[in-house]
Write a protein that holds these residues in place. Structure first.
Motif, PDB file in Angstrom:
ATOM      1  N   HIS A  94       0.856  -1.190   0.000  1.00  0.00           N
ATOM      2  CA  HIS A  94       0.000   0.000   0.000  1.00  0.00           C
ATOM      3  C   HIS A  94       0.896   1.246   0.000  1.00  0.00           C
ATOM      4  O   HIS A  94       1.904   1.287   0.713  1.00  0.00           O
ATOM      5  N   GLU A  95       0.526   2.232  -0.795  1.00  0.00           N
ATOM      6  CA  GLU A  95       1.364   3.434  -0.909  1.00  0.00           C
ATOM      7  C   GLU A  95       1.643   4.076   0.444  1.00  0.00           C
ATOM      8  O   GLU A  95       2.780   4.451   0.746  1.00  0.00           O
ATOM      9  N   GLU A  96       0.622   4.207   1.264  1.00  0.00           N
ATOM     10  CA  GLU A  96       0.809   4.831   2.579  1.00  0.00           C
ATOM     11  C   GLU A  96       1.695   3.975   3.484  1.00  0.00           C
ATOM     12  O   GLU A  96       2.526   4.494   4.232  1.00  0.00           O
ATOM     13  N   SER A  97       1.543   2.667   3.397  1.00  0.00           N
ATOM     14  CA  SER A  97       2.377   1.758   4.178  1.00  0.00           C
ATOM     15  C   SER A  97       3.838   1.846   3.731  1.00  0.00           C
ATOM     16  O   SER A  97       4.752   1.871   4.559  1.00  0.00           O
ATOM     17  N   ARG A  98       4.070   1.897   2.428  1.00  0.00           N
ATOM     18  CA  ARG A  98       5.442   2.036   1.909  1.00  0.00           C
ATOM     19  C   ARG A  98       6.053   3.364   2.356  1.00  0.00           C
ATOM     20  O   ARG A  98       7.228   3.429   2.716  1.00  0.00           O
ATOM     21  N   ARG A  99       5.254   4.428   2.332  1.00  0.00           N
ATOM     22  CA  ARG A  99       5.747   5.739   2.752  1.00  0.00           C
ATOM     23  C   ARG A  99       6.102   5.709   4.239  1.00  0.00           C
ATOM     24  O   ARG A  99       7.139   6.224   4.654  1.00  0.00           O
ATOM     25  N   ALA A 107       6.997   3.106   6.012  1.00  0.00           N
ATOM     26  CA  ALA A 107       8.221   2.313   6.175  1.00  0.00           C
ATOM     27  C   ALA A 107       9.448   3.066   5.681  1.00  0.00           C
ATOM     28  O   ALA A 107      10.532   2.926   6.258  1.00  0.00           O
ATOM     29  N   SER A 108       9.299   3.880   4.652  1.00  0.00           N
ATOM     30  CA  SER A 108      10.461   4.620   4.148  1.00  0.00           C
ATOM     31  C   SER A 108      10.907   5.699   5.129  1.00  0.00           C
ATOM     32  O   SER A 108      12.088   6.021   5.208  1.00  0.00           O
ATOM     33  N   VAL A 109       9.974   6.233   5.889  1.00  0.00           N
ATOM     34  CA  VAL A 109      10.308   7.269   6.875  1.00  0.00           C
ATOM     35  C   VAL A 109      10.801   6.651   8.185  1.00  0.00           C
ATOM     36  O   VAL A 109      11.798   7.091   8.750  1.00  0.00           O
ATOM     37  N   TYR A 110      10.084   5.636   8.681  1.00  0.00           N
ATOM     38  CA  TYR A 110      10.363   5.088  10.013  1.00  0.00           C
ATOM     39  C   TYR A 110      11.045   3.725  10.001  1.00  0.00           C
ATOM     40  O   TYR A 110      11.511   3.265  11.039  1.00  0.00           O
ATOM     41  N   GLY A 111      11.073   3.065   8.862  1.00  0.00           N
ATOM     42  CA  GLY A 111      11.685   1.747   8.765  1.00  0.00           C
ATOM     43  C   GLY A 111      10.651   0.630   8.818  1.00  0.00           C
ATOM     44  O   GLY A 111       9.594   0.770   9.438  1.00  0.00           O
ATOM     45  N   GLU A 112      10.965  -0.458   8.156  1.00  0.00           N
ATOM     46  CA  GLU A 112      10.064  -1.616   8.105  1.00  0.00           C
ATOM     47  C   GLU A 112       9.819  -2.226   9.486  1.00  0.00           C
ATOM     48  O   GLU A 112       8.673  -2.558   9.808  1.00  0.00           O
TER      49      GLU A 112
END
Length: 78
Positions: A49-54, A56-61
């Motif tokens: 999901h775009e929001e989920s990827r965003r 994770a990109s900010v805070y990490g997986e």
């Protein structure tokens, strides 16, 4: 609990479930309604999901996974 509340208020990122709830409900002023919780689980539970990827990109997986677990716990407690 008062000591914990003071600690939670000072944390930049929640250190545990109780701190996370404090962050969501008190710092952010958001109600953990069943609808809100399920919506967040749907987004964070889909790593594509775009929001989920965003997120994770900010805070990490690992942080996305931890926050998802806390939302799932909130759902179970509702």
């Amino acid at each position: 609990m008062v000591e914990d509340t003071a600690r939670y208020a000072d944390e930049m990122f929640p250190s545990d479930y109780a701190s996370w709830r404090y962050c969501i409900e008190d710092k952010c002023g958001l109600a953990l309604t069943p609808e809100f919780v399920q919506a967040r689980i749907a987004v964070l539970g889909d790593p594509h999901h775009e929001e989920s990827r965003r997120f994770a990109s900010v805070y990490g997986e690992p942080w996305r996974e931890q926050v998802l677990v806390w939302f799932q716990r909130a759902a179970a407690e509702a």
